[in-house]
Write a protein that holds these residues in place. Sequence first.
Motif, PDB file in Angstrom:
ATOM      1  N   TYR A  10       0.715  -1.092   0.091  1.00 30.93           N
ATOM      2  CA  TYR A  10       0.041   0.000  -0.003  1.00 30.93           C
ATOM      3  C   TYR A  10       0.962   1.338   0.110  1.00 30.93           C
ATOM      4  N   MET A  11       0.591   2.179  -1.000  1.00 31.27           N
ATOM      5  CA  MET A  11       1.452   3.348  -0.931  1.00 31.27           C
ATOM      6  C   MET A  11       0.320   4.589  -0.261  1.00 31.27           C
ATOM      7  N   PRO A  12       0.571   4.921   0.865  1.00 28.80           N
ATOM      8  CA  PRO A  12      -0.442   5.827   1.627  1.00 28.80           C
ATOM      9  C   PRO A  12      -0.421   7.247   0.920  1.00 28.80           C
ATOM     10  N   ASP A  13       0.830   7.660   0.341  1.00 25.78           N
ATOM     11  CA  ASP A  13       0.986   8.968  -0.303  1.00 25.78           C
ATOM     12  C   ASP A  13       0.124   9.005  -1.626  1.00 25.78           C
ATOM     13  N   TYR A  14      -0.220   7.995  -2.155  1.00 25.19           N
ATOM     14  CA  TYR A  14      -0.995   8.193  -3.422  1.00 25.19           C
ATOM     15  C   TYR A  14      -2.406   7.314  -2.971  1.00 25.19           C
ATOM     16  N   GLY A  15      -2.638   6.556  -1.914  1.00 28.81           N
ATOM     17  CA  GLY A  15      -3.966   6.205  -1.568  1.00 28.81           C
ATOM     18  C   GLY A  15      -4.316   4.890  -2.520  1.00 28.81           C
ATOM     19  N   PHE A  16      -3.264   4.084  -2.998  1.00 22.36           N
ATOM     20  CA  PHE A  16      -3.666   2.801  -3.729  1.00 22.36           C
ATOM     21  C   PHE A  16      -2.484   1.856  -3.492  1.00 22.36           C
ATOM     22  N   TRP A  17      -2.715   0.477  -3.772  1.00 24.46           N
ATOM     23  CA  TRP A  17      -1.842  -0.642  -3.697  1.00 24.46           C
ATOM     24  C   TRP A  17      -1.196  -0.643  -4.800  1.00 24.46           C
ATOM     25  N   ALA A  18       0.145  -0.994  -4.919  1.00 23.45           N
ATOM     26  CA  ALA A  18       0.903  -1.132  -5.954  1.00 23.45           C
ATOM     27  C   ALA A  18       1.791  -2.626  -6.076  1.00 23.45           C
ATOM     28  N   GLN A  19       2.018  -2.796  -7.380  1.00 22.28           N
ATOM     29  CA  GLN A  19       2.885  -3.753  -7.436  1.00 22.28           C
ATOM     30  C   GLN A  19       4.394  -3.541  -7.642  1.00 22.28           C
ATOM     31  N   LYS A  20       5.157  -3.900  -6.738  1.00 18.43           N
ATOM     32  CA  LYS A  20       6.638  -3.360  -6.626  1.00 18.43           C
ATOM     33  C   LYS A  20       7.439  -4.613  -7.105  1.00 18.43           C
ATOM     34  N   ILE A  21       8.482  -4.492  -7.968  1.00 19.58           N
ATOM     35  CA  ILE A  21       9.546  -5.430  -8.234  1.00 19.58           C
ATOM     36  C   ILE A  21      10.754  -4.967  -7.768  1.00 19.58           C
ATOM     37  N   CYS A  22      11.307  -5.603  -6.728  1.00 10.88           N
ATOM     38  CA  CYS A  22      12.480  -5.426  -5.993  1.00 10.88           C
ATOM     39  C   CYS A  22      13.726  -6.118  -6.341  1.00 10.88           C
ATOM     40  N   HIS A  23      14.741  -5.552  -6.468  1.00  8.99           N
ATOM     41  CA  HIS A  23      15.874  -6.039  -6.941  1.00  8.99           C
ATOM     42  C   HIS A  23      16.785  -6.041  -5.820  1.00  8.99           C
ATOM     43  N   ILE A  24      17.386  -7.156  -5.398  1.00  7.04           N
ATOM     44  CA  ILE A  24      18.350  -7.363  -4.222  1.00  7.04           C
ATOM     45  C   ILE A  24      19.749  -7.448  -4.942  1.00  7.04           C
ATOM     46  N   TYR A  25      20.671  -6.517  -4.499  1.00  4.65           N
ATOM     47  CA  TYR A  25      22.191  -6.717  -4.640  1.00  4.65           C
ATOM     48  C   TYR A  25      22.992  -6.723  -3.296  1.00  4.65           C
ATOM     49  N   LEU A  26      24.110  -7.279  -3.326  1.00  2.00           N
ATOM     50  CA  LEU A  26      24.926  -7.407  -2.390  1.00  2.00           C
ATOM     51  C   LEU A  26      26.286  -6.245  -2.700  1.00  2.00           C
ATOM     52  N   CYS A  27      26.226  -5.307  -2.004  1.00  2.00           N
ATOM     53  CA  CYS A  27      27.272  -4.308  -2.181  1.00  2.00           C
ATOM     54  C   CYS A  27      28.281  -4.196  -1.149  1.00  2.00           C
ATOM     55  N   ARG A  28      29.497  -3.616  -1.285  1.00  2.00           N
ATOM     56  CA  ARG A  28      30.397  -3.401  -0.272  1.00  2.00           C
ATOM     57  C   ARG A  28      30.885  -1.902  -0.298  1.00  2.00           C
ATOM     58  N   PRO A  29      30.042  -1.222   0.641  1.00  2.00           N
ATOM     59  CA  PRO A  29      30.236   0.395   0.306  1.00  2.00           C
ATOM     60  C   PRO A  29      31.686   0.705   0.771  1.00  2.00           C
ATOM     61  N   VAL A  30      32.020   1.793  -0.056  1.00  2.00           N
ATOM     62  CA  VAL A  30      33.433   2.259   0.358  1.00  2.00           C
ATOM     63  C   VAL A  30      33.328   3.449   1.387  1.00  2.00           C
ATOM     64  N   PHE A  31      32.583   4.369   0.894  1.00  2.00           N
ATOM     65  CA  PHE A  31      32.317   5.598   1.828  1.00  2.00           C
ATOM     66  C   PHE A  31      30.867   6.106   1.616  1.00  2.00           C
ATOM     67  N   LYS A  32      30.435   6.959   2.295  1.00  2.00           N
ATOM     68  CA  LYS A  32      29.031   7.497   2.375  1.00  2.00           C
ATOM     69  C   LYS A  32      29.383   8.807   1.554  1.00  2.00           C
ATOM     70  N   VAL A  33      28.636   8.892   0.627  1.00  2.00           N
ATOM     71  CA  VAL A  33      28.417  10.174  -0.385  1.00  2.00           C
ATOM     72  C   VAL A  33      27.600  11.084   0.148  1.00  2.00           C
ATOM     73  N   HIS A  34      26.210  10.497   0.498  1.00  2.00           N
ATOM     74  CA  HIS A  34      24.978  11.421   0.793  1.00  2.00           C
ATOM     75  C   HIS A  34      24.136  10.878   1.525  1.00  2.00           C
ATOM     76  N   ASP A  35      23.258  11.601   2.330  1.00  2.00           N
ATOM     77  CA  ASP A  35      22.196  10.888   3.270  1.00  2.00           C
ATOM     78  C   ASP A  35      21.128  10.685   2.172  1.00  2.00           C
ATOM     79  N   PRO A  36      20.348   9.817   2.377  1.00  2.00           N
ATOM     80  CA  PRO A  36      19.131   9.684   1.382  1.00  2.00           C
ATOM     81  C   PRO A  36      18.167  10.920   1.209  1.00  2.00           C
TER      82      PRO A  36
END
Length: 70
Positions: A10-36
């Motif tokens: 459910y996406m409350p900002d839009y008021g409806f249910w949505a199908q999401k396709i999730c891609h999962i990656y394993l990463c090794r971070p080096v440093f933080k560039v920016h906050d989300p």
Amino acid sequence: RLGAYQRFTYMPDYGFWAQKICHIYLCRPVFKVHDPIEPYHSTIWSEIGDAPDLLSNQGDRDFVFAATRR
């Protein structure tokens, strides 16, 4: 790339249910560039073995759990 799966959420900002396709990656971070920039998103730095317990989505937990073979 560990894999992909789909889920419905459910996406409350839009008021409806949505199908999401999730891609999962394993990463090794080096440093933080920016906050989300998205509201209610955050960065969590952890050991890989702790990651499944920190994830709120069961699909994400399943992939990470399989990758870490806990």
